[in-house]
Every structure is written in structure tokens, then in C-alpha cells.
Scaffold this motif. Structure first.
Motif, PDB file in Angstrom:
ATOM      1  N   ALA A   1       0.832  -1.202   0.000  1.00 24.73           N
ATOM      2  CA  ALA A   1       0.000   0.000   0.000  1.00 24.73           C
ATOM      3  C   ALA A   1       0.870   1.257   0.000  1.00 24.73           C
ATOM      4  O   ALA A   1       0.523   2.268  -0.628  1.00 24.73           O
ATOM      5  N   ASP A   2       1.984   1.200   0.683  1.00 24.35           N
ATOM      6  CA  ASP A   2       2.887   2.359   0.730  1.00 24.35           C
ATOM      7  C   ASP A   2       3.579   2.559  -0.618  1.00 24.35           C
ATOM      8  O   ASP A   2       3.773   3.697  -1.055  1.00 24.35           O
ATOM      9  N   ARG A   3       3.957   1.455  -1.238  1.00 24.86           N
ATOM     10  CA  ARG A   3       4.557   1.587  -2.576  1.00 24.86           C
ATOM     11  C   ARG A   3       3.526   2.132  -3.572  1.00 24.86           C
ATOM     12  O   ARG A   3       3.838   2.960  -4.419  1.00 24.86           O
ATOM     13  N   GLU A   4       2.298   1.664  -3.438  1.00 28.20           N
ATOM     14  CA  GLU A   4       1.241   2.168  -4.316  1.00 28.20           C
ATOM     15  C   GLU A   4       1.041   3.673  -4.133  1.00 28.20           C
ATOM     16  O   GLU A   4       0.795   4.403  -5.094  1.00 28.20           O
ATOM     17  N   ALA A   5       1.129   4.143  -2.919  1.00 25.31           N
ATOM     18  CA  ALA A   5       0.971   5.580  -2.662  1.00 25.31           C
ATOM     19  C   ALA A   5       2.061   6.367  -3.376  1.00 25.31           C
ATOM     20  O   ALA A   5       1.803   7.461  -3.906  1.00 25.31           O
ATOM     21  N   LEU A   6       3.257   5.834  -3.422  1.00 21.01           N
ATOM     22  CA  LEU A   6       4.336   6.501  -4.146  1.00 21.01           C
ATOM     23  C   LEU A   6       4.033   6.522  -5.646  1.00 21.01           C
ATOM     24  O   LEU A   6       4.228   7.538  -6.317  1.00 21.01           O
ATOM     25  N   ARG A   7       3.551   5.408  -6.144  1.00 21.02           N
ATOM     26  CA  ARG A   7       3.248   5.343  -7.584  1.00 21.02           C
ATOM     27  C   ARG A   7       2.142   6.342  -7.941  1.00 21.02           C
ATOM     28  O   ARG A   7       2.212   7.030  -8.946  1.00 21.02           O
ATOM     29  N   LYS A   8       1.135   6.399  -7.106  1.00 20.90           N
ATOM     30  CA  LYS A   8       0.029   7.330  -7.373  1.00 20.90           C
ATOM     31  C   LYS A   8       0.500   8.773  -7.365  1.00 20.90           C
ATOM     32  O   LYS A   8      -0.064   9.631  -8.039  1.00 20.90           O
ATOM     33  N   ALA A   9       1.528   9.055  -6.568  1.00 20.39           N
ATOM     34  CA  ALA A   9       2.053  10.421  -6.509  1.00 20.39           C
ATOM     35  C   ALA A   9       3.015  10.705  -7.658  1.00 20.39           C
ATOM     36  O   ALA A   9       3.562  11.809  -7.743  1.00 20.39           O
ATOM     37  N   GLY A  10       3.230   9.712  -8.513  1.00 15.66           N
ATOM     38  CA  GLY A  10       4.036   9.973  -9.702  1.00 15.66           C
ATOM     39  C   GLY A  10       5.434   9.369  -9.696  1.00 15.66           C
ATOM     40  O   GLY A  10       6.239   9.655 -10.596  1.00 15.66           O
ATOM     41  N   HIS A  11       5.742   8.538  -8.726  1.00 16.46           N
ATOM     42  CA  HIS A  11       7.075   7.939  -8.657  1.00 16.46           C
ATOM     43  C   HIS A  11       7.116   6.622  -9.434  1.00 16.46           C
ATOM     44  O   HIS A  11       6.194   5.816  -9.355  1.00 16.46           O
TER      45      HIS A  11
END
Lengths: 199, 199, 199, 199, 199, 199
Positions: free
Chosen positions: C151-161
Motif C-alpha cells: 500500500a505504501d509503494r502504491e501511494a508513491l506510484r500514485k504520486a508519480g514515482h
């Protein structure tokens, strides 16, 4: 180098407390019979039972609750109850319970790595959503019991658990929050036989 | 029931990040040779090395620091360095490092239970005062790093550690506070071969 | 009144450990050259490098990893890597790293207040969503590493990383969880020159 | 890159709450006079006073307590009271108070590094035993207030503090546990002038 | 305004779980008799017993352990066991147990304020050294169970406790770490009668 | 057995600090009058006021802030302010404040159990969404003040609170984070009269 530990499989005293443990032959016949069944099924008498045997009434009370939760009818499989035992014990860093119930998970699941995963970090395991929800609830009950509430129960229901299952998850998680503390407080040491079993 | 996990010993990608891992034949000759030595000595290539191989310069930097700390000259024995690795990883609940370095402790100590003890609760282990002091320091560095100070260094000295040993204890404990976080953050999975080894 | 501290810019020993630090002229030529580049670019030799110079192989291993993470190619700008350094160090209350990398943030951003904001509470800073996500991830890796997951990695992806950026964020955050602990454990003191620079 | 922040030195509203702040000319004459003294002594009006000015009675109550604790007679020097302010604020990660009172420590001590040391990790500072005891007490009051007891008061007495000093240390430490929380909860931003001052 | 709560003294269901609770007349005769004794001695049936009555075997297992620990022979007085119950429950913020066992402390001690003291902060109470040591041990078992060890047992011995008393203190503290979690997890509500009793 | 405590309702000294408290007749006339109003309205003089009376300027500053927050105009009812007081004090385990403000909640709400609920675990209470949001904010300010931010203020707004109410909630929660620490640090003991009142 670390000194090799020597934990007798049938201790005659607790390691840390000077409470004499009676020989099995001195126990009431029904308890001797129960210990015999342990020998047969497990291959040895778990040290926790030897420890409680210093007082027969305490031994009976412990066995009564343990059997009810871990062996009797439940909305959870026996493996799932052992999984909760390991996850709770991992947070409380209880050596006795991690060794004994880690072995149970290895044996029941036929998956040696699963026992280690749950003892180390259950979040790294590949679990069904239902099992993950169950362990998340047990984890939260362990580390922030005062924050458990309706939202957490709802999460269990959404993952497919009945209200009866919620009771059973809660009861097992609560139980190991008791036994973890008891085992560490009186320094119970697990039987050596657990280590190599079911690898 | 928990689904059986399948972790390929030579993964072609990280489990959680889509970073393509090159075949070993595409690596520089000296790295191929290094991997070959791993095969020989360990029996397989640790997944952490496969993971870092997506970028050769990162792989070299990691190997450089790892070898310096864990294999080169030190005031600590190799077993003691592995003991620190396990105690630190237990607090950070790092699955990869607990599996890999727990196996190392089992192998180097010839005492399978010691690996589990340190992974579960090092306070339950029978250790020399010098080793206990070493692990207490590593533990404090892990959980309350800002509170480590002269009194803690003095405790190490009183237990028989030199100032050089203090550096070495600190360096190993600090290193695993890095690798634990890295392994969990990118979801590294340990090779299956570790689980059954040295039991 | 508090006694005025006197930290020599080129210490001949660590403050807390009796490990003799060699004069620079005693180092291998390539290391002398590297130190000379530091003098030129930074204006002085960072005490952390002086500290590691008691053992050339350790110094090389440290430089190798540091340069790879902080200076080589990355999905993150150099400023962003320094921002992570400061946020991680703030949680670990590492005096050395906060002083040295706080100065780097002030210098690279041209915004003196930003260095203080990140050292004090990054949540009070006005950041892009992408930067905030990056720092939230680094923060969680620091304080509850065992709870970092998909879930934390997904949050980074959603923010554009990208996935490569996730590796890089994780690697820098993990690295400072190592150096923070090392600096505090051996009581490294930052060069006085940092304090007034880039205000 | 991080966006440059723009905090007006005389804000007409709080950053996070829509509470209109009156122009100074609308305040009661004695408060206008008090603000004028701030301009003169500090060089600007601290934003915290501007913030409280939305309600004159709240402003008076705040000033009353602040002045009593930080400026009136005390067993502690003004610098010592500011040192407590910074150490407490560091644990609560309060940006406003760290900036404002860090500057006060820099100014009063004539030692710029001391302000940073206390804001980062007071344990790294070279302090008298009496000052260290004072800050240890303030730290414990901040992080585990329920565990403060007679043993802690005795430690202060042994370090040379009178019972009146214990009251004064406690009162300042308690006060900043209030203002830290208030500043963060309503998102007060410190005046930009603090950053460069007394470096 | 807060809505007035209405907790039926003899609930026909748990507040949070849809587990039907049978009428007392449907229970086995010995359990009906036991409930009758509760009515007589306590004045009402504690809701925890009503809750467990959805499954007679669970009810028996709970009663068995509870009576053994809290009512049978022990190295501790009944009041001391209730004091432990309250201190443990205070840390876990268990509403049910604090209400029920706080009342027990008020009644048994004849000191209404003592029940509140222990429920709020036992460190503020005037206790004998032996009682304080007992509660410190129970507190540590509750909040950092993994850190309990020989030094803690020694502290109990020095305060005058026998090894048998150590077991009994540990067993009661461990038990309430179970029941606190169970009560909160399934949202048990205490009988209203407790609130006004023994004030 | 626990020794019966004896807390004089009009103490002539603090329990833990040797700060002589003057007789009321030695106070300035307006303060004597204020104390007289307390006698009338509350039935006795709260010990906290007696404690502060060792220094009239401190007493005035405390009364000034207290009255402003708890008695003057506010977006919150007096009961709601007392509810916040109790929830904050419960987390800080402040005996004095829990006793005094728990009584205030009992009296103002006419619901004795509500005082206990909030002192034990406010999550177990049946509250309106608006009140629950208010207490969640006060709780977070208390335990993780550095993590309070815009999302938390938004949650208050969504629950129906104005920006002025956010200020008032924050101010009361912050205030009790001060008084809790002060009361514990100097060992203030609440008047005995509180215990039995409003049951």
C-alpha cells in the motif's frame, strides 16, 4: 562463543522460579492419562504443562481453557488458530510460544517457511484476504488493544468473517497475550524437540 | 488454508518492484566470478545480490560494505556479527534478514536453537556477559538510537569490549538497520534453501 | 551557562572512542586526492570522513556507498535525496546528520527555512504532493519499518514515482537509518563550519 | 523543487484557520503598546501574538502566563528557560517553537551551535550536570509524563536544584507542551526573521 | 450533549456481536446455581458471565480460570489481586475491567479513592514497597512483556515476595491482559450497578 | 493492605515540594474573594489553586488562562470542554485532573458513567459524531502532536465544527497537556471531596 543451552525435556523445576515440579507419577490419574496422550500425539510433554503441574488446580484450569480455544469447535481451522498464536507471540517476542506454535504452523500447513514468516513478519506472507484480516485484527488487539473498535470488527465482516468468528479470533488473540506474558515472566523454556520438527 | 509460496531461487525480477534483473551472463566478469563463489560456498546465490544486480554500481557498493563489515578483520567473531544481525532484524521484523542470518547463526554456532532464540527474544538466551552487553547495545541502537550515549559505551567497556569493538558493534548494528529497511521496503524474499539448512 | 564547545575541524581522534585518526599525509594517494576534492568543494573535510579514516578499507566502503546513493544517477534530484536525509535524521535525532544535511538542503534549495522545516517537522513544509509522498514513505520506513508494504509503494506510484524511484527513495532512507545510528553510537561531531553556512 | 514559502511577518489571518486577525490599530491601547515594545525589542511582532489577537481576552491570558514563566523572577536563568523550551519542542517536533526559541538560545548564549544541538539532540551537547538534569526532567515530563515521580525530583535535587527550581522547570516544560500542541494544531508559522538571526 | 447510555443489566445479546445469549433458565443446572450465587453475593450477574453464556463450554473454561486465580489460595490477598487487575486494565484502557475491578478495590479496601488512584495512575498512590513492587512488575508485564527478566524477578524478591508469589502476580497480570483485550474486542459493557457501588 | 491516604482539603504545603503555602488570609483581597466564590460554588477550594497560591502572580496567570478557556465564551459547551479535559488527562494518566474533571463531567452531564467512560476509554462511549470527532482530535494532539495536520482539521469541519471551534478544541486539549504534566511533576493531590460527588 555462545554456551550451548541444555533444556531438559522433562524439567523438575522451572528455570527461574524455585517451584518444585512433582514427578508425573504423583499426579491424579486423569492428569497422568492426559500427559500420556500428549506423549503419544506430540512425542513429548510440552514444558508448559510440566510447569503448571506444580499445582493441579492451576493445571486443570489452564488445560480447560487451552483445549476449549485451540482444539474444540470454532469458526476457525486449527491452523488458523495457530497462525494467530504465532502472530501475537511475535509482537510480544515470546520465545516459548514462538517455538512451540511456530512448529505447529509448520506441521499443520506442511509449509515450513510459513511458520517462520508469521514469526518474523506476517505482512510478508501471501495470505488470503480473509486470513490477512484475521491477523491484522489479532495484531491490533496485541499492540493497541484500546483502539480496537467497531471499524475493526466491520473490516473482519467485510473480509468474510461471521460474528462468531470475530469472537473466536478475539479469544485466541487474547489468550496468547496472556500466555506470552506468563511464559516470559516465569521464564518457561520450550522443549528442544520443537526446533528440528516439521522443517 | 495459506497458499504455498513459490519463490524462485534465481528471481528474474523483484517481487514488488518492476526492475528487470539481468541474467548472470550479462554481468561483468568479476561479478560473475563473485556470484560463482557464492554458489560454491553458500550453495546458491542470495536473493539480495540478485536484487542489487539490476545496477552494477549499486551491487558493487553493497558488496563492498557488506564484505568489509561481515567478513573482514574485526574485534568480533563472525558468529558475533551474525548474532547482532539477527537481534537487530528481530526488532525491525525483517523477514529476509531473519531467515538468512538466522541460518548463519545456526550454522556457525552449531546450535540450531540459538538462531531461533536470537530471532525471537535474545534475552531468553544464555549468553556470556560480554555477548549480552553487545546485544543490549545493538538493541538500544535499533529502538532508541537517539538515547545512546557515553553510559552505554561505558557498559560495553565494563563488559570487556575495546573501543575498536565498540566501533565494530555499532557498525554492524547500524548496517542491519539499513538492510532491514531496504529489504522490507522493496519486498525482498529470501531463498527457500535457508529454511531447512542447519537445523 | 552552557560551556562553549570546541570541535576541531580536523580532529585527530573521535570524541568518544580512543581510535587514533592518522594525519592525511599517511593515507593512500587516491584518498588524499579525494579529501582534497572535499576541501575544494565543501571548504573543509567532513568529520565523518576523518572518522572513517582510522581504517582505509572502511573509509573506501563508506565512500563507495555514499557516493553511489547521493551523487550518482538517480530518479531523485540531489536536493530530494538531501531532503530524505534530513527527514530521516530528524526522527532519529542525529545531531551530526541534521547539521550536515540541513546545510546541504539550505544550500541546494536556496531556501534557508526549508532546511529547518525538514529538520523540525516536514509536515509543516509546503511541498509538492510527489515530495510529500516521498517523505512520508521515508518517515514510515524510519519509525515503523515492519509496517511498510505494498500500500505504501502504491501511494508513491500514485504520486508519480516510478518503481526505480521507489528503490532510490528506499535506499537513501535506509542509508541514513544506518549513518544516524553510527554517528550517535560513536559520538561523531559535525564540523563547526556547517552552522553558519547557507543561512 | 520545493516551492519557496512566503509567510507574511504580520499575517492578517492564520494559515490554516479562517479566523480574521484585526489590524493592530483596532486593539486596546495597552495591547498596542505591548506590541510596540515587541517591535522594539525583537524587531518584529511574533506571529503567535498576532494569532491570539483575534480575541483580546485570549491574548491577555496568553501573555500573562508567558511573561510570568519566561520573563519574571525564577530559579532559572532566562537562557535555561529557553533551553527547556527547545528541548520540549524538539520532542513534539513543533516547527514554530523550535524556530523562535532556537533563535532565543542562539542569541542569549552567544553560541549558535547550542541552539541547533538542543533542537536536534540535547544529549550531544556539553552541559553542566545541573543543566543536563534539568533537561532530562523536562524530556521525561514530555514523553512519559505519567512516569515522573519522586525519584526524578530527587535527581534534580542531587544535581543542585531547589524545590522552587523544580517547580519552575516543571512549569516551563509543561507550558511548552501546551504551546507546541497549540501551534501545530492551528498551524502557526514563525516569522521569517528568526531564521537568519543570531547565526 | 452526550446521549444517556442504557445498558440492560441482563443483556440478551452482546452490544457489538450478534451472538444470541440464552435465558438463564436454558443453562445447565450447575451454571444456573452459579449465577444464582453471583446474584446473591454481588447483587447482580456480571455481564461478562452473561456474554460467555452463549457457549456453555466457554463459560465453564472462563469461570474455571477466573475462580482459580482470583478466589482460590494464593500468595496474594484478594485485594492485591484486584489491585493488579486495575493497574493492568488502566494501561490497556479497558472500560469493562476498570469499572468492575475498580469497584472491587473500593469495596475490599474500604477506600474509595484507592480504586480511582489505581485506575488513573498507581504511582500516585501511597503503597507499601511490597505492593509497589508487585504493581511495577504487573505494569512492565503489560507494556513491555518482552523485557521482563531475572532483574525484575529479583526486584520482587527483594521487596519480600516469594517465588510462589511471583507466579501468582504474573498469572493475574497475564490474565487481565487477556480479559482486557477480549472485553474491548467484543465490546463488553459493564453492569450499571458498579458505578455507584462502594463510593 | 494499602494505607488509607489523608489529603487535607486545605493543604499547607504541596505533598512533594517544600514550598510553603500561605494561609488564605495572607492573600490579596481579590484573591481571597475569588477563593470564597470557589468555596460557595464548588463546596471547597480546589487544591490546584492552593498550590499556585505560593506565588500570587503565578496564581493570577493560571486563573486567567483557566477561566478564559473553561468558563468564558466558546464554541464548545462547558461539558464538552470538561470532556476534552478528561480524555486528555486519561492519556497522560494524570490523577489530579482525572479526579477533578471526571467529577465535573459527572455533574454537568448528570450521567455518572460518562465520567468513568471518558476517563477509561472514550471510544467505548456512545457519543454524537461531532463529539467523537472533537475527542479524536484532542487525543491525537495528546499522543502524536507532531502528526496533527490539515486532514485532522478537515475531519473536524466535516463533523460540523467551525474554525473557531477548532481553535477552542485545540486550546483546551493543549491546556490539559500542560496542567497534567504540572500536576504530576509536582505531585498535586486532588481534594477528597471529589471522589464521592455526583455519583
Amino acid at each position: 562463543m555462545a554456551k550451548k543451552r541444555q533444556y531438559p525435556s522433562q524439567p523438575d523445576h522451572l528455570t527461574a522460579l524455585k517451584l518444585p515440579l512433582p514427578p508425573r507419577s504423583a499426579l491424579a490419574p486423569d492428569l497422568q492419562k492426559y500427559f500420556g496422550i500428549c506423549d503419544e500425539k506430540i512425542g513429548f510433554l510440552p514444558n508448559v504443562l510440566a510447569a503448571y503441574s506444580f499445582d493441579e488446580s492451576k493445571l486443570r484450569a489452564f488445560i480447560g481453557l487451552y483445549n476449549n480455544l485451540m482444539l474444540d469447535d470454532s469458526a476457525l481451522s486449527k491452523l488458523e488458530r495457530e497462525m494467530i498464536a504465532v502472530v501475537v507471540s511475535a509482537q510480544n517476542h515470546c520465545y516459548y510460544c514462538l517455538v512451540a506454535h511456530g512448529q505447529a504452523v509448520r506441521q499443520m500447513s506442511g509449509d515450513p517457511a510459513l511458520g517462520e514468516l508469521l514469526a518474523m513478519n506476517y505482512r510478508a506472507a501471501k495470505l488470503t484476504k480473509k486470513q490477512r484480516a484475521m491477523l491484522d485484527f489479532a495484531y491490533k488487539m496485541t499492540v493497541t488493544p484500546d483502539q480496537v473498535g467497531e471499524a475493526d470488527r466491520e473490516a473482519l465482516r467485510k473480509a468474510g468473517h461471521t460474528d462468531r468468528a470475530i469472537w473466536d479470533i478475539a479469544a485466541v488473540a487474547a489468550f496468547f497475550n496472556m500466555t506470552n506474558r506468563m511464559a516470559t515472566a516465569v521464564d518457561m523454556m520450550p522443549n528442544e524437540e520443537y526446533h528440528a520438527a516439521s522443517r
